[in-house]
Scaffold this motif. Structure first.
Motif, PDB file in Angstrom:
ATOM      1  N   TYR A  71       9.456 -27.085 -28.837  1.00  0.00           N
ATOM      2  CA  TYR A  71       8.174 -27.201 -29.211  1.00  0.00           C
ATOM      3  C   TYR A  71       7.293 -26.483 -28.201  1.00  0.00           C
ATOM      4  O   TYR A  71       6.121 -26.928 -28.292  1.00  0.00           O
ATOM      5  CB  TYR A  71       7.839 -28.827 -29.152  1.00  0.00           C
ATOM      6  CG  TYR A  71       8.852 -29.685 -30.174  1.00  0.00           C
ATOM      7  CD1 TYR A  71       8.458 -29.588 -31.405  1.00  0.00           C
ATOM      8  CD2 TYR A  71       9.840 -30.410 -29.437  1.00  0.00           C
ATOM      9  CE1 TYR A  71       9.221 -30.338 -32.142  1.00  0.00           C
ATOM     10  CE2 TYR A  71      10.565 -31.064 -30.558  1.00  0.00           C
ATOM     11  CZ  TYR A  71      10.304 -30.909 -31.705  1.00  0.00           C
ATOM     12  OH  TYR A  71      11.124 -31.718 -32.730  1.00  0.00           O
ATOM     13  N   GLY A  72       7.855 -25.751 -27.350  1.00  0.00           N
ATOM     14  CA  GLY A  72       7.051 -25.139 -26.435  1.00  0.00           C
ATOM     15  C   GLY A  72       6.765 -25.870 -25.229  1.00  0.00           C
ATOM     16  O   GLY A  72       6.971 -25.562 -23.915  1.00  0.00           O
ATOM     17  N   GLY A  73       6.452 -27.058 -25.223  1.00  0.00           N
ATOM     18  CA  GLY A  73       6.060 -27.883 -24.209  1.00  0.00           C
ATOM     19  C   GLY A  73       4.385 -28.103 -23.887  1.00  0.00           C
ATOM     20  O   GLY A  73       3.988 -29.200 -23.718  1.00  0.00           O
TER      21      GLY A  73
ATOM     22  N   TRP B 281       2.944 -11.539 -10.172  1.00  0.00           N
ATOM     23  CA  TRP B 281       3.786 -12.929  -9.968  1.00  0.00           C
ATOM     24  C   TRP B 281       3.535 -13.505 -11.440  1.00  0.00           C
ATOM     25  O   TRP B 281       2.252 -13.365 -11.855  1.00  0.00           O
ATOM     26  CB  TRP B 281       3.792 -13.452  -8.814  1.00  0.00           C
ATOM     27  CG  TRP B 281       2.415 -14.113  -8.229  1.00  0.00           C
ATOM     28  CD1 TRP B 281       1.925 -13.472  -7.183  1.00  0.00           C
ATOM     29  CD2 TRP B 281       1.693 -15.248  -8.772  1.00  0.00           C
ATOM     30  NE1 TRP B 281       0.627 -14.252  -6.911  1.00  0.00           N
ATOM     31  CE2 TRP B 281       0.504 -15.258  -7.627  1.00  0.00           C
ATOM     32  CE3 TRP B 281       1.752 -16.058  -9.611  1.00  0.00           C
ATOM     33  CZ2 TRP B 281      -0.551 -16.212  -7.912  1.00  0.00           C
ATOM     34  CZ3 TRP B 281       0.773 -17.233  -9.673  1.00  0.00           C
ATOM     35  CH2 TRP B 281      -0.471 -17.129  -8.923  1.00  0.00           C
ATOM     36  N   ARG B 282       4.087 -14.371 -11.801  1.00  0.00           N
ATOM     37  CA  ARG B 282       3.960 -15.462 -12.973  1.00  0.00           C
ATOM     38  C   ARG B 282       4.544 -16.698 -12.473  1.00  0.00           C
ATOM     39  O   ARG B 282       5.482 -16.973 -11.802  1.00  0.00           O
ATOM     40  CB  ARG B 282       4.732 -14.590 -14.259  1.00  0.00           C
ATOM     41  CG  ARG B 282       4.501 -15.728 -15.265  1.00  0.00           C
ATOM     42  CD  ARG B 282       4.984 -14.978 -16.788  1.00  0.00           C
ATOM     43  NE  ARG B 282       3.776 -14.017 -16.946  1.00  0.00           N
ATOM     44  CZ  ARG B 282       3.892 -13.195 -18.141  1.00  0.00           C
ATOM     45  NH1 ARG B 282       5.070 -13.167 -18.725  1.00  0.00           N
ATOM     46  NH2 ARG B 282       2.990 -12.411 -18.526  1.00  0.00           N
ATOM     47  N   PHE B 283       3.610 -17.822 -12.888  1.00  0.00           N
ATOM     48  CA  PHE B 283       4.184 -19.163 -12.803  1.00  0.00           C
ATOM     49  C   PHE B 283       4.106 -19.723 -14.074  1.00  0.00           C
ATOM     50  O   PHE B 283       3.100 -20.031 -14.465  1.00  0.00           O
ATOM     51  CB  PHE B 283       3.190 -19.744 -11.530  1.00  0.00           C
ATOM     52  CG  PHE B 283       3.677 -21.336 -11.356  1.00  0.00           C
ATOM     53  CD1 PHE B 283       4.883 -21.450 -10.393  1.00  0.00           C
ATOM     54  CD2 PHE B 283       3.195 -22.494 -11.862  1.00  0.00           C
ATOM     55  CE1 PHE B 283       5.257 -22.879 -10.083  1.00  0.00           C
ATOM     56  CE2 PHE B 283       3.613 -23.604 -11.804  1.00  0.00           C
ATOM     57  CZ  PHE B 283       4.586 -23.971 -10.959  1.00  0.00           C
ATOM     58  N   HIS B 284       5.403 -20.359 -14.565  1.00  0.00           N
ATOM     59  CA  HIS B 284       5.193 -21.133 -15.687  1.00  0.00           C
ATOM     60  C   HIS B 284       4.773 -22.635 -15.306  1.00  0.00           C
ATOM     61  O   HIS B 284       5.078 -23.245 -14.503  1.00  0.00           O
ATOM     62  CB  HIS B 284       6.531 -21.360 -16.455  1.00  0.00           C
ATOM     63  CG  HIS B 284       6.985 -20.074 -17.035  1.00  0.00           C
ATOM     64  ND1 HIS B 284       7.375 -19.047 -16.364  1.00  0.00           N
ATOM     65  CD2 HIS B 284       6.741 -19.462 -18.374  1.00  0.00           C
ATOM     66  CE1 HIS B 284       7.626 -17.930 -17.242  1.00  0.00           C
ATOM     67  NE2 HIS B 284       7.376 -18.459 -18.579  1.00  0.00           N
ATOM     68  N   THR B 285       4.066 -23.266 -16.310  1.00  0.00           N
ATOM     69  CA  THR B 285       3.655 -24.632 -15.951  1.00  0.00           C
ATOM     70  C   THR B 285       4.489 -25.727 -16.651  1.00  0.00           C
ATOM     71  O   THR B 285       4.159 -26.956 -16.238  1.00  0.00           O
ATOM     72  CB  THR B 285       2.055 -24.714 -16.578  1.00  0.00           C
ATOM     73  OG1 THR B 285       2.301 -24.208 -18.015  1.00  0.00           O
ATOM     74  CG2 THR B 285       1.068 -23.687 -15.860  1.00  0.00           C
ATOM     75  N   VAL B 286       5.457 -25.508 -17.476  1.00  0.00           N
ATOM     76  CA  VAL B 286       6.316 -26.380 -18.045  1.00  0.00           C
ATOM     77  C   VAL B 286       7.648 -25.654 -18.102  1.00  0.00           C
ATOM     78  O   VAL B 286       7.619 -24.196 -18.074  1.00  0.00           O
ATOM     79  CB  VAL B 286       5.960 -26.792 -19.477  1.00  0.00           C
ATOM     80  CG1 VAL B 286       4.778 -27.572 -19.530  1.00  0.00           C
ATOM     81  CG2 VAL B 286       6.088 -25.837 -20.252  1.00  0.00           C
ATOM     82  N   PRO B 287       8.785 -26.346 -18.050  1.00  0.00           N
ATOM     83  CA  PRO B 287       9.978 -25.772 -17.956  1.00  0.00           C
ATOM     84  C   PRO B 287      10.702 -25.216 -19.243  1.00  0.00           C
ATOM     85  O   PRO B 287       9.972 -25.655 -20.246  1.00  0.00           O
ATOM     86  CB  PRO B 287      11.037 -26.841 -17.275  1.00  0.00           C
ATOM     87  CG  PRO B 287      10.379 -28.222 -17.748  1.00  0.00           C
ATOM     88  CD  PRO B 287       8.880 -27.880 -17.804  1.00  0.00           C
ATOM     89  N   GLY B 288      11.513 -24.141 -19.244  1.00  0.00           N
ATOM     90  CA  GLY B 288      12.063 -23.596 -20.557  1.00  0.00           C
ATOM     91  C   GLY B 288      13.293 -24.245 -20.741  1.00  0.00           C
ATOM     92  O   GLY B 288      13.834 -25.234 -20.444  1.00  0.00           O
ATOM     93  N   ASP B 289      14.069 -23.655 -21.766  1.00  0.00           N
ATOM     94  CA  ASP B 289      15.290 -23.887 -21.924  1.00  0.00           C
ATOM     95  C   ASP B 289      16.473 -23.828 -20.890  1.00  0.00           C
ATOM     96  O   ASP B 289      16.657 -22.826 -20.319  1.00  0.00           O
ATOM     97  CB  ASP B 289      15.813 -22.920 -23.167  1.00  0.00           C
ATOM     98  CG  ASP B 289      17.169 -23.199 -23.681  1.00  0.00           C
ATOM     99  OD1 ASP B 289      17.936 -24.043 -23.255  1.00  0.00           O
ATOM    100  OD2 ASP B 289      17.629 -22.637 -24.734  1.00  0.00           O
ATOM    101  N   PRO B 290      16.766 -24.992 -20.388  1.00  0.00           N
ATOM    102  CA  PRO B 290      17.887 -25.017 -19.036  1.00  0.00           C
ATOM    103  C   PRO B 290      18.999 -24.132 -19.354  1.00  0.00           C
ATOM    104  O   PRO B 290      19.271 -23.381 -18.426  1.00  0.00           O
ATOM    105  CB  PRO B 290      18.312 -26.303 -19.064  1.00  0.00           C
ATOM    106  CG  PRO B 290      17.235 -27.253 -20.238  1.00  0.00           C
ATOM    107  CD  PRO B 290      16.665 -26.196 -21.254  1.00  0.00           C
TER     108      PRO B 290
END
Ligand code: HEC
Length: 695
Positions: A236-238, A204-213
Motif C-alpha cells: 500500500y506504499g504506507g 542523500w535520501r531519507f525514507h519516511t516509512v519502511p519498504g519491503d523487508p
C-alpha cells in the motif's frame, strides 16, 4: 535625478543575486517559506501598531496563469519571487512591481493524471544566488535569481511514479531538500532528497516509512520503523509523505521533517495487526549534512484519520519552569499544540487548541496520546471524529512572535464520520489513481457531526498552553496564513476578501484592505530599497463551497500579488459583483439513469476541483454556470483533448461517450436543482474529494 533612478535599480540588481550572495537574516530578506527563522516573523518595525493605519497598496500584479496561486512568495535584496499555477515563476522589482523575468517550467504537459488531485506550487526557496522550486511532474529546478535562467533541473521521483511536488524546498549549507505528495491517490512510500545546490547532484535520501523487508532496509531507522508495521504494508506504499513543511535548525545543524498521513488512511487495511507505523504523523530530526536519523516525535501513533504532522514547524527558545529550553512547536491536524525539546525530541507539553474527541490528552511522560478507542471506528462501527481531515490546523501558516510570546494559528473546528469501507478490508484495493486512497466508507444515514463547522484565528501561549484570544473567521475554512512582526503586528487574510492587520498582543483589528477575493496565502514582510513592504497573494482556491454568504467565482475573481507600504497610494480597479447563475437547458430531457452515472464520474474525478455536488468554491469554474458542458464538441475538446491543460484543467482521455453524456445529464440536473432551491449550498458537506490537503 533621472540618471540616478536609472542607475540605482541596475546596481540593486547586480548586487542582488550574483552567486555568493547569501540572504540576510536581519529582516531585509524573506528567503524561504518560514521567513528568516521558520517562525513567519519579521524583526522590522517601520510599519507598526502606531502607523499601520497609513498602510496602503504600493502596487499589485495580476496573475492570469490559470488554476490557482495559493503560494508564499519570497523576497531577497529588493526582488520579489513568486510561483503561480503549476509551473510559472516570476521575479518582480519589489519597489514597483515591474516584472524582471518569468519562467514557464512546463510541468502540466508532463504531469498527466497527477494533475487530477494536486494543486500548484506552494512555495520557493532562495540561497546563494539561486531560486529553487519543485513542480508537479516531480522535478526540482534551480533558477538563476538574477537572470531567470534555469541552472539545473533534476527528477526527484521514478518513472511512472505517482508522486508529485507541491510543497516548498528547504535550503541549508549548500544543499536543497525536497519532499513530495501523492499518498492520498496512490500506493506511495514517502521520502525526502537532498541535492547539491550548485550542481543538482543527489547527496542523500531519507525514507519516511519502511519498504519491503525482503529487499533490505536502507538504514537502521528503517529497520526500527519496520517493527511498528504489520501485514504487507509496503504493497500500500504506507504513505508518510513530507508534502508540506520542514524546518532547518542552524544551532543543531538539523533538518526537521514534517511527515504526513498513512496510505490508505485506514490503518486496518495497511497494517492489519496494528502498530505505531513509524514515521507517519511524526516530526523526524535528521542530521543536515548526512541525512542520518537523530530523533523522532510521533503525534499520532497508528494514524487512521488522515492526521498529519506536515504542518509548519517553528523553532524558538522558551523559558519553561524557569529554564531556557530550545523548542520546536507544531499544531498538526489532530487538534493539539505541541512544544517539543528540540535537543532531544522529548515532549515538553501538549494541549488541545480546539475540542477533540479522538484523545482526552497527551501523556507528557510517554509522549503518547490517551486515545478514545471508539474513535478508531472498530468492528464496523461508525465514529464521528473531531477534528476532520481538514485538520484543526492545515497548510495556512501559523506564526510566532517572540515579543508577544504568542503563536497565531488559523484553526478549524469540524468533524468527520469514519467507518470501514463496504467491501471487505482484505479485498480493498487502489483504483487506477482516481480514488483517494482513504479506505473509509460512506457515512451511514443519520450519522453526522453534531455541530456546524467553524473556523477562527487563535492566539496561543506556548508556555502556559492557554489561549490568549480568538477571532471568528468566515465559513468553515476562513482564516488564511499568518505573519507577525516586531512592530506588534499580525497580518492575516480571510475568506471574506479582507487582508487584515491586528495588534499582535491583543488581537485588536488595526487595519484592513478589500482584496476583492479571498486572501488565504501567507503574507511576507521584507525591505526593498530601504523601505518596509508587506506582500501577499490573493485568490480563492476553495474547491467546494465553504459557507460564505456568496462564494467566490473562478471566472470573476482576480488572482493578484498585493504589495503594501506606508503611504501606498495604488488602488485596485473597482469591481461590480457579476452574477453567473446556473444555466438550464429546457430542451434536454434529463434521463435519471444517465445522471446517476454522471454523478458517480463527477464525484470520483471532478468534485475535487469543481466542488462537492458541483457547487464551486472558486478553485475551478462553476460548471453549472458554464456553457461548455452543454456543447458536446467543446466538452470533448476540454476533457479528451486536454485543451485547457496548461491552465490547470487536467485531461480525462479515458472517459467514454456514455460517461460524458452522463456528466452532461448530471450537470443539468444539478443546475435545475440549484435554480429551484437557490440555497442549495451545503457547507460542511462531507465528501472526501476536495476536503483533503494531503498533497
Ligand atoms: C485539478 C483540478 C480539476 C479537476 C480534477 C477537474 N477540473 Fe475542470 N477545470 C479546472 C480548472 C482550473 C479549469 C479552468 C481552466 C481555465 O482557466 O480555463 C477547469 C475548466 C473546466 C471546464 C471549462 C469550463 C469553462 O466554462 O471554461 C470544464 C467543462 C471542466 N473543467 C470540466 C471538468 C470535468 C467534467 C471534470 C471531471 C471529469 C473536471 N473538469 C475535473 C480544474 C479541474
Amino acid at each position: 535625478m533621472r540618471l540616478r533612478t536609472l542607475i540605482l535599480p541596475a546596481i540593486a540588481l547586480l548586487a542582488a543575486c550574483t552567486p555568493g550572495h547569501q540572504a540576510r537574516r536581519d529582516g531585509r530578506d524573506w528567503p524561504g517559506y518560514g521567513g528568516i527563522d521558520e517562525n513567519h516573523y519579521s524583526p522590522l518595525t517601520e510599519i507598526n501598531d502606531g502607523n499601520v493605519g497609513k498602510l496602503g497598496l504600493a502596487w499589485s500584479h495580476d496573475i492570469n496563469d490559470g488554476g490557482s496561486a495559493l503560494s508564499a512568495p519570497i523576497a531577497v535584496n529588493g526582488i520579489l519571487y513568486f510561483a503561480s499555477g503549476y509551473d510559472h515563476v516570476r521575479a518582480l522589482d519589489a519597489s514597483n512591481g515591474r516584472e524582471l523575468w518569468h519562467v514557464d517550467l512546463k510541468a502540466t504537459q508532463k504531469a498527466g493524471r497527477k494533475m487530477r488531485g494536486a494543486w500548484g506550487i506552494r512555495g520557493l526557496a532562495y540561497d546563494d544566488g539561486q531560486i529553487f522550486v519543485g513542480t508537479i511532474d516531480g522535478r526540482l529546478t534551480a533558477i538563476n535569481a538574477r537572470t531567470g535562467h534555469v541552472a539545473w533541473s533534476v527528477m526527484t521521483i521514478g518513472k511512472d511514479d505517482e508522486r508529485y511536488i507541491s510543497g516548498a524546498p528547504w535550503t541549508f549549507r549548500g544543499k536543497v531538500l525536497i519532499g513530495h505528495g501523492g499518498a492520498d491517490f496512490a500506493p506511495i512510500r514517502g521520502y525526502v532528497t537532498a541535492y547539491d545546490q550548485a550542481t543538482g547532484k543527489q547527496l542523500w535520501r531519507f525514507h519516511t516509512v519502511p519498504g519491503d523487508p525482503t529487499l533490505g532496509f536502507e538504514n537502521k531507522a528503517m529497520a526500527m520503523a519496520a517493527k511498528t508495521w504489520t501485514g504487507q504494508w509496503w504493497k500500500y506504499g504506507g504513505g508518510g509523505t513530507a508534502w508540506n513543511a520542514m524546518a532547518y535548525d542552524p544551532k543543531y545543524n538539523r533538518i526537521y521533517i514534517g511527515v504526513g498521513n498513512g496510505s490508505p488512511w485506514n490503518r486496518k487495511i495497511r497494517s492489519p495487526g496494528g502498530g505505531d507505523n513509524l514515521f507517519l504523523c511524526s516530526i523526524v530530526a535528521l542530521d543536515a549534512d548526512t541525512g542520518e536519523y537523530v530523533w523522532h516525535y510521533q503525534t499520532n501513533p497508528g494514524e487512521t484519520w488522515d492526521f498529519n504532522s506536515a504542518m509548519d514547524i517553528e523553532l524558538t527558545q522558551l523559558t519553561i519552569d524557569g529554564k531556557p529550553r530550545d523548542v520546536l512547536m507544531q499544531a498538526p491536524k489532530n487538534g493539539f499544540f505541541y512544544v517539543i525539546d528540540r535537543a532531544t525530541g522529548k515532549l515538553i507539553s501538549a494541549r488541545n487548541i480546539v475540542p477533540v474527541n479522538w484523545a482526552s490528552g497527551i501523556d507528557v511522560k510517554s509522549g503518547r496520546p490517551i486515545e478514545n478507542p471508539a474513535a478508531r471506528y472498530p468492528g464496523g462501527k461508525a465514529a464521528v471524529v473531531y477534528p476532520s481531515p481538514f485538520g484543526a490546523h492545515n497548510i495556512e501558516a501559523m506564526s510566532f512572535n517572540p515579543q508577544s510570546g504568542l503563536v497565531y494559528i488559523p484553526a478549524m473546528d469540524q468533524g468527520r464520520v469514519y467507518i470501514d469501507p463496504a467491501e471487505p478490508l482484505a479485498t480493498w484495493r487502489h483504483l487506477d489513481g482516481q480514488r483517494i486512497s482513504v479506505g473509509t466508507g460512506a457515512p451511514p444515514p443519520g450519522v453526522v457531526p453534531d455541530r456546524k463547522a467553524t473556523s477562527f484565528l487563535i492566539a496561543w501561549n506556548p508556555v502556559t498552553q492557554r489561549e490568549a484570544w480568538r477571532i471568528p473567521m468566515p465559513g468553515l475554512r476562513g482564516g488564511g496564513g499568518t505573519a507577525t512582526t516586531a512592530g506588534n503586528l499580525l497580518f492575516q487574510g480571510n475568506a471574506s476578501g479582507k487582508f487584515m492587520a491586528y495588534a499582535a498582543n491583543s488581537g485588536k483589528p488595526l487595519w484592513s484592505f478589500d482584496a476583492q477575493t479571498a486572501v488565504m496565502a501567507q503574507p511576507i514582510i521584507y525591505r526593498a530599497r530601504g523601505k518596509e513592504y508587506v506582500t501577499v497573494i490573493a485568490g480563492a482556491r476553495f474547491p467546494s463551497a465553504i459557507g460564505l454568504p456568496r462564494e467566490w467565482n473562478y471566472r470573476t475573481q482576480q488572482w493578484r500579488v498585493l504589495t503594501f507600504a506606508l503611504d501606498g497610494r495604488a488602488a485596485l480597479p473597482p469591481v461590480e459583483p457579476v452574477d453567473m447563475p446556473a444555466i438550464d437547458d429546457a430542451a434536454l430531457a434529463i434521463d435519471p439513469a444517465k445522471a446517476t452515472l454522471g454523478a458517480a464520474v463527477f464525484g470520483q474525478r471532478c468534485s475535487i476541483c469543481h466542488g462537492a455536488n458541483a457547487v464551486s468554491g472558486g478553485a475551478a469554474p462553476d460548471l453549472l454556470a458554464s456553457g461548455v458542458p452543454m456543447e458536446r464538441e467543446s466538452f470533448e475538446s476540454v476533457l479528451h483533448d486536454g485543451m485547457l491543460v496548461e491552465r490547470g484543467m487536467p485531461r480525462f482521455e479515458e472517459l467514454t461517450g456514455d460517461e460524458l453524456t452522463g456528466l452532461q445529464h448530471y450537470l443539468r440536473q444539478r443546475a435545475r436543482e440549484v435554480l429551484a432551491a437557490q440555497a442549495a449550498r451545503q457547507p460542511g458537506d462531507q465528501t472526501d474529494r476536495g476536503l483533503n490537503e494531503g498533497q
